[in-house]
Structures are given as C-alpha cells and as structure tokens.
Design a protein around this motif. Structure first.
Motif, mmCIF file in Angstrom:
data_model
loop_
_atom_site.group_PDB
_atom_site.id
_atom_site.type_symbol
_atom_site.label_atom_id
_atom_site.label_comp_id
_atom_site.label_asym_id
_atom_site.label_seq_id
_atom_site.Cartn_x
_atom_site.Cartn_y
_atom_site.Cartn_z
ATOM 1 N N LEU A 380 0.819 -1.208 0.000
ATOM 2 C CA LEU A 380 0.000 0.000 0.000
ATOM 3 C C LEU A 380 0.856 1.262 0.000
ATOM 4 O O LEU A 380 0.443 2.306 -0.509
ATOM 5 N N GLY A 381 2.047 1.181 0.576
ATOM 6 C CA GLY A 381 2.908 2.353 0.677
ATOM 7 C C GLY A 381 3.805 2.574 -0.524
ATOM 8 O O GLY A 381 4.567 3.551 -0.564
ATOM 9 N N ARG A 382 3.734 1.683 -1.503
ATOM 10 C CA ARG A 382 4.589 1.821 -2.678
ATOM 11 C C ARG A 382 4.217 3.050 -3.487
ATOM 12 O O ARG A 382 3.051 3.399 -3.637
ATOM 13 N N HIS A 383 5.226 3.714 -4.021
ATOM 14 C CA HIS A 383 4.981 4.851 -4.901
ATOM 15 C C HIS A 383 4.244 4.384 -6.157
ATOM 16 O O HIS A 383 4.449 3.252 -6.620
ATOM 17 N N PRO A 384 3.424 5.255 -6.743
ATOM 18 C CA PRO A 384 2.828 4.928 -8.045
ATOM 19 C C PRO A 384 3.924 4.704 -9.079
ATOM 20 O O PRO A 384 5.000 5.304 -9.001
ATOM 21 N N PHE A 385 3.624 3.838 -10.028
ATOM 22 C CA PHE A 385 4.554 3.560 -11.115
ATOM 23 C C PHE A 385 3.741 3.511 -12.393
ATOM 24 O O PHE A 385 2.692 2.851 -12.438
ATOM 25 N N PRO A 386 4.158 4.216 -13.442
ATOM 26 C CA PRO A 386 3.326 4.294 -14.654
ATOM 27 C C PRO A 386 3.128 2.944 -15.322
ATOM 28 O O PRO A 386 4.043 2.109 -15.341
ATOM 29 N N GLY A 387 1.937 2.740 -15.865
ATOM 30 C CA GLY A 387 1.640 1.498 -16.570
ATOM 31 C C GLY A 387 2.634 1.181 -17.671
ATOM 32 O O GLY A 387 3.095 0.040 -17.794
ATOM 33 N N ILE A 414 15.839 5.146 -5.524
ATOM 34 C CA ILE A 414 14.756 4.645 -4.664
ATOM 35 C C ILE A 414 15.312 4.012 -3.393
ATOM 36 O O ILE A 414 14.797 4.257 -2.283
ATOM 37 N N ASN A 415 16.356 3.210 -3.508
ATOM 38 C CA ASN A 415 16.962 2.596 -2.316
ATOM 39 C C ASN A 415 17.543 3.661 -1.391
ATOM 40 O O ASN A 415 17.514 3.520 -0.157
ATOM 41 N N GLY A 416 18.075 4.737 -1.986
ATOM 42 C CA GLY A 416 18.593 5.841 -1.185
ATOM 43 C C GLY A 416 17.490 6.525 -0.394
ATOM 44 O O GLY A 416 17.663 6.850 0.790
ATOM 45 N N LEU A 417 16.344 6.760 -1.029
ATOM 46 C CA LEU A 417 15.199 7.352 -0.338
ATOM 47 C C LEU A 417 14.776 6.486 0.846
ATOM 48 O O LEU A 417 14.463 6.995 1.932
ATOM 49 N N LYS A 418 14.768 5.182 0.640
ATOM 50 C CA LYS A 418 14.364 4.265 1.711
ATOM 51 C C LYS A 418 15.381 4.252 2.849
ATOM 52 O O LYS A 418 15.010 4.324 4.024
ATOM 53 N N ASP A 424 8.735 7.572 2.452
ATOM 54 C CA ASP A 424 7.333 7.798 2.797
ATOM 55 C C ASP A 424 6.947 9.269 2.789
ATOM 56 O O ASP A 424 5.764 9.605 2.886
ATOM 57 N N GLN A 425 7.939 10.161 2.684
ATOM 58 C CA GLN A 425 7.647 11.590 2.587
ATOM 59 C C GLN A 425 7.400 12.017 1.141
ATOM 60 O O GLN A 425 6.992 13.146 0.882
ATOM 61 N N VAL A 426 7.677 11.097 0.221
ATOM 62 C CA VAL A 426 7.560 11.371 -1.212
ATOM 63 C C VAL A 426 6.366 10.611 -1.766
ATOM 64 O O VAL A 426 6.148 9.451 -1.430
ATOM 65 N N TRP A 427 5.571 11.281 -2.608
ATOM 66 C CA TRP A 427 4.404 10.596 -3.188
ATOM 67 C C TRP A 427 4.810 9.715 -4.373
ATOM 68 O O TRP A 427 4.317 8.620 -4.535
ATOM 69 N N GLN A 428 5.726 10.226 -5.187
ATOM 70 C CA GLN A 428 6.213 9.452 -6.333
ATOM 71 C C GLN A 428 7.612 9.919 -6.691
ATOM 72 O O GLN A 428 7.910 11.109 -6.643
ATOM 73 N N VAL A 457 8.055 14.016 -6.198
ATOM 74 C CA VAL A 457 6.972 14.975 -5.972
ATOM 75 C C VAL A 457 6.178 14.613 -4.724
ATOM 76 O O VAL A 457 6.146 13.458 -4.287
ATOM 77 N N THR A 458 5.533 15.633 -4.162
ATOM 78 C CA THR A 458 4.550 15.433 -3.104
ATOM 79 C C THR A 458 3.181 15.693 -3.708
ATOM 80 O O THR A 458 3.017 16.577 -4.556
#
Length: 507
Positions: A380-387, A414-418, A424-428, A457-458
């Motif tokens: 549920l916490g995963r960032h959106p990813f384009p189709g 992405i691993n750096g953000l984690k 979790d502060q970033v929407w995508q 982005v937020t």
C-alpha cells in the motif's frame, strides 16, 4: 451508490479539488463534462457547477439547461455562479482588473450556506468577470471589500452561487461551506467510507460477475493489488492474475512482486514477455506511439493468456479515477492530456468484458480501501509507477541497454530514499533518461555520456503535485553514487517543476 453529488466540469483546472473536498466529507460524488450530463435519477442529491477559463459573455462559452435538474439543489462556483446569474437574466461584465488572491467575506447574511463559518472568513478569488446585477429571484448573501456579489441565493429554491473557490486550501473554511451544501442543503448522510465501499463493491461484483472467470494484470502496485483483492473477495479462485514482465519494470521487480503475492492467496502466473515488448517498441520515439504500442502488446499478451484459461469472460483492471478524468476532456478528444493504456474499450477480437472496481476512487482512497482489506503496508505504501513503465521515462527510442542504465540509476535513487527515511515523505519518485549527452571529466579523461534527471513529488492524488524539497546533502550523495556506479552516465539533474504546468512523468 445510494446517494451522490454530480459535479459538472466547465474546464477548470481545479475541478478535481471540488471532488476531493466532497469525498473528504464522506459523500460520494462524480465529475462529468458539462456537455455529457449523466442520467439524473433518485441517487443524485445535488449539482455543483465548476469554474472555467471561459467567460459567460462569449457566445461559444459552456452552457447547460438548468431545467434538466428540476428542484435539485445547485451550487455554482466562480464561472458556475456567473452562469446561474447570466442564464437567469442577470448582468455579468468584465472586471476593471482581474480579481485574484485572498479576500475576506463581509456583510454575510444569515444563510445555511454559511452556517458555522466565522465572520471575516478568508476566501480565494480567481476571476476576470464580475456579477453586476442578479436576476430578481436571487439575493446577495455575501460580499467582500471589492466584490459586491461574492455569494447569492434563491430564497425560494435551494440554489446558491459563490464567486470564490471553496475547494482550494486558501479558502480557510471552504470545506465547511461545501459541507453546508452537500450535507445541510442536499441532505447527504456522509456515510461513504472505505468500509461501505468494500461492502457495496464486493456485493456488486458478485452480482455482476457471478460464476464467470476474470483475468487481471498485476503490476505489484497499489491499484492492481487492491483491485485483485477486491475481486478475490468477491469471486475467489475464479480470479486469474497475470504478472507480465514487459522488460520495462524496475530492477528486480518481477521476482520481488511474484514473491510478495505468495502469502495473499491470489492465483498468480508470471509471464516473461520482454522480447515481445522490445520488438513492439523498436524505433518508436513519440510518447503517444510508445504508450499505444505498449497498450496493444498488453492486450495481445492478455488475449493469449486468456485463451489458456477455459471460459474466462472478464478482464479486470486497476483503473482509478484520475486515469478516467485525464482521459476525458470537456473540450473533446483533441484536448486530452495523454492516453492511458488501461482506460477505454478493447478490440472486438478479444471478446472480454472489462471490470474496473476502482475507477471511481482517487489514489489515497484506494490505499484506505486496501487497508480495510488488510493488504500489507509494504504494498500500500509503494509509490505509483506508470503502466508503460520505464518506456516513458526513457525519452526517445527504447533499447535494452537504455533500460539497463535507467534501472540501475532508479534503484540507487529509490533505495537511497528508503535508507535515508525519505521514501514515505515522497508521493512518487523516479529517474528519467534524457536523449542528450554531456561533456564531463572522469579521472584524467574527457567523457561524453548520458544525462539522467531525478524526479520526486509530493501530492495527494496525482492530479496536482509539487516538487519535493529533498535535502541537498542527500541529492549530492545520490548524484555521486549514480555517476560512480552506473557506466554511461556522467551528469545528474533534479527536476523542480510542479504539476501544473508540468506533468509528473516527462512523457
């Protein structure tokens, strides 16, 4: 749905914010173009008319037949208010100067629309026209220092107009005003919750699908996961999930996604179709051409997989409301921002009906439904990813080499953000491979290699977004790691564009 509010869109950039505020009040609503008004049945409790970039004084400006709504409550916002006045025979003229920004309500009359709204309440104005004279049946219920007709009402009918925008956060009590309309005037029960959505949707799916079989494409993201669990709750093992490796996923994602679904009880099959997608994308650089090629290939893959399942009749999809909104324009197909590979019909040869259990929900609502269904927070916490995946993050044509470079860059970001507790502060977030090369110096040698842009982005639901103010130290560390570890990249830039005017993805 037992009850709903209809929002008619006249082309405002913030129409979706009206829907978001109404949904936050636990009242279900739908956005429809003004020229495609849905059937007005007993479930419709009220009508909201949105703003617009147009002027009611223009001959070709959007118009509607108010008689179609009978005695239903109506709230006109900005252009919607001017339209109510204009259609009733009032006077709307161009302002001496555009009225834009904060204002404060003055001379507010006693009205249900302003119940529990404080005196001198701050509101947000954004209009070039002004209502000079109201039709005889209306009376002014609110003014500001510079706008005499900031709000009006019909004393004998539940019809209201407000010149300001209650949906934006700058109108500090705008949500209360909307609540007064949808609950106080329209009588909505404010009972639309994630629990009620699950209960109603599962019952509707059972009735709609019966004992038929459904094939659904999983991506590992929030939308397809929640759609799958909803369908599984309704039809059990008659749901057949397919996870396609299109060669455009994040690094290691195919294996990770398959592993994550093992404990969810879903019937999942992994399909390696990398070569098929690369062949379909060969030589294509135009973003729409790439999207359409990917969409067609997805359909071909699903058609093939569907034929391997005896008696399958439905294709399940994780389409959500922003996908639908961005694929429909009040100005017609030519004004559509971009096509979505999972929105719309299927070719006749596929012979599958489409079921989209989430196509009325915004992204944050999908997550709430997922939580109600007990889905793991890691999903549920995963960032959106384009189709279309990395195909629209590689500007220009697609090659396996480019995909490999971008996967490595993206993984570091992405691993750096984690690892830094920023995810979790970033929407995508993601990386974009640019179709340019840059001069650099590595060691004692001159280089001429690729440039990547980082994007974070937020946002609340993706309809609007602001660039994320990540720490400079973090960005410097990530840039250094990418250039040192990913062969072929010698420059990293950071995207500081907001939506609008930019979109979240670059293509």
């Amino acid at each position: 749905m037992a009850e709903k509010i209809i929002i008619l869109d006249f082309g405002s950039q913030v129409t979706q914010l009206i829907a978001r505020r109404v949904r936050e009040l636990q009242v279900y609503c739908e956005i429809h173009p003004y020229n495609h008004i849905p059937e007005i049945d007993e479930s419709v409790k009220g009508i909201i008319l949105s703003g617009s970039p147009c002027s009611v004084r223009e001959e070709d400006s959007p118009r509607i037949n108010l008689a179609a709504f009978g005695d239903l409550p109506i709230l006109g916002i900005c252009y919607g208010a001017q339209l109510l006045a204009y259609l009733g025979g009032g006077s709307v003229e161009a302002s001496q100067h555009r009225e834009y920004g904060r204002a404060h309500l003055k001379s507010v009359r006693n009205s249900i629309l302003f119940q529990d709204v404080s005196a001198n309440s701050q509101v947000w104005m954004s209009h070039g026209d002004t209502i000079m004279e109201l039709p005889a049946e209306y009376e002014v219920i609110g003014s500001t220092e510079s706008v005499r007709v900031a709000a009006f009402a019909n004393p004998s009918k539940p019809v209201f107009g407000i010149q300001f925008h209650p949906e934006v956060t700058h109108s500090t009590e705008g949500k209360q005003i909307l609540k007064n309309f949808v609950v106080g005037v329209c009588g909505c029960s404010a009972s639309w919750t994630s629990d009620s959505f699950v209960e109603t949707t599962v019952a509707d799916l059972k009735k709609k699908i019966g004992n038929d079989k459904v094939v659904l494409g999983l991506s590992g993201g929030v939308d397809s996961s929640v759609a799958a669990v909803l369908l599984h709750k309704a039809i059990g093992q008659n749901l057949y999930c397919i996870f396609v490796d299109n060669g455009l996923l994040r690094k290691g994602e195919f294996e990770e996604v398959l592993e994550s679904y093992k404990s969810m009880g879903l019937n999942v099959k992994g399909v390696d179709s990398k070569k098929r997608f690369y062949d379909a994308l060969a030589g294509l650089s135009d973003p729409e051409s790439k999207r359409k090629a990917i969409g067609k290939t997805f359909i071909d893959v699903f058609d093939h997989e569907a034929h391997l399942i005896e008696g399958v009749k439905w294709l399940g999809q994780g389409t959500i409301y922003p996908d639908v909104i961005e694929s429909v324009s009040v100005k017609g197909p030519s004004a559509t921002i971009k096509s979505h590979h999972n929105v719309g019909g299927l070719p006749d040869f596929m012979k599958l009906k489409v079921v989209e259990p989430l196509n009325t929900l915004f992204k944050d609502e999908v997550r709430l439904v997922g939580k109600t269904l007990g889905i793991d927070q890691k999903i549920l916490g995963r960032h959106p990813f384009p189709g279309p995946g990395l195909a629209i993050r590689i500007l220009g044509d697609i090659t396996a080499e480019k995909v490999d470079i971008l996967q490595k860059v993206d993984a570091i970001f992405i691993n750096g953000l984690k690892s830094e507790g920023l995810y979790d502060q970033v929407w995508q977030a993601g990386a974009i491979l640019l179709p340019v090369q840059s001069v650099g110096v590595m060691g004692d040698e001159r280089t001429y290699e690729k440039v990547v842009a980082l994007r974070a982005v937020t946002s609340l639901d993706g309809m609007t977004a602001d660039w994320c103010h990540l720490p400079y130290d973090f960005l410097g560390k990530i840039s250094n790691e990418i250039i040192n570890k990913v062969k072929g990249v010698n420059r990293v830039v950071y995207d500081i564009s907001s939506k609008p005017p930019a979109t979240i993805e670059w293509e």
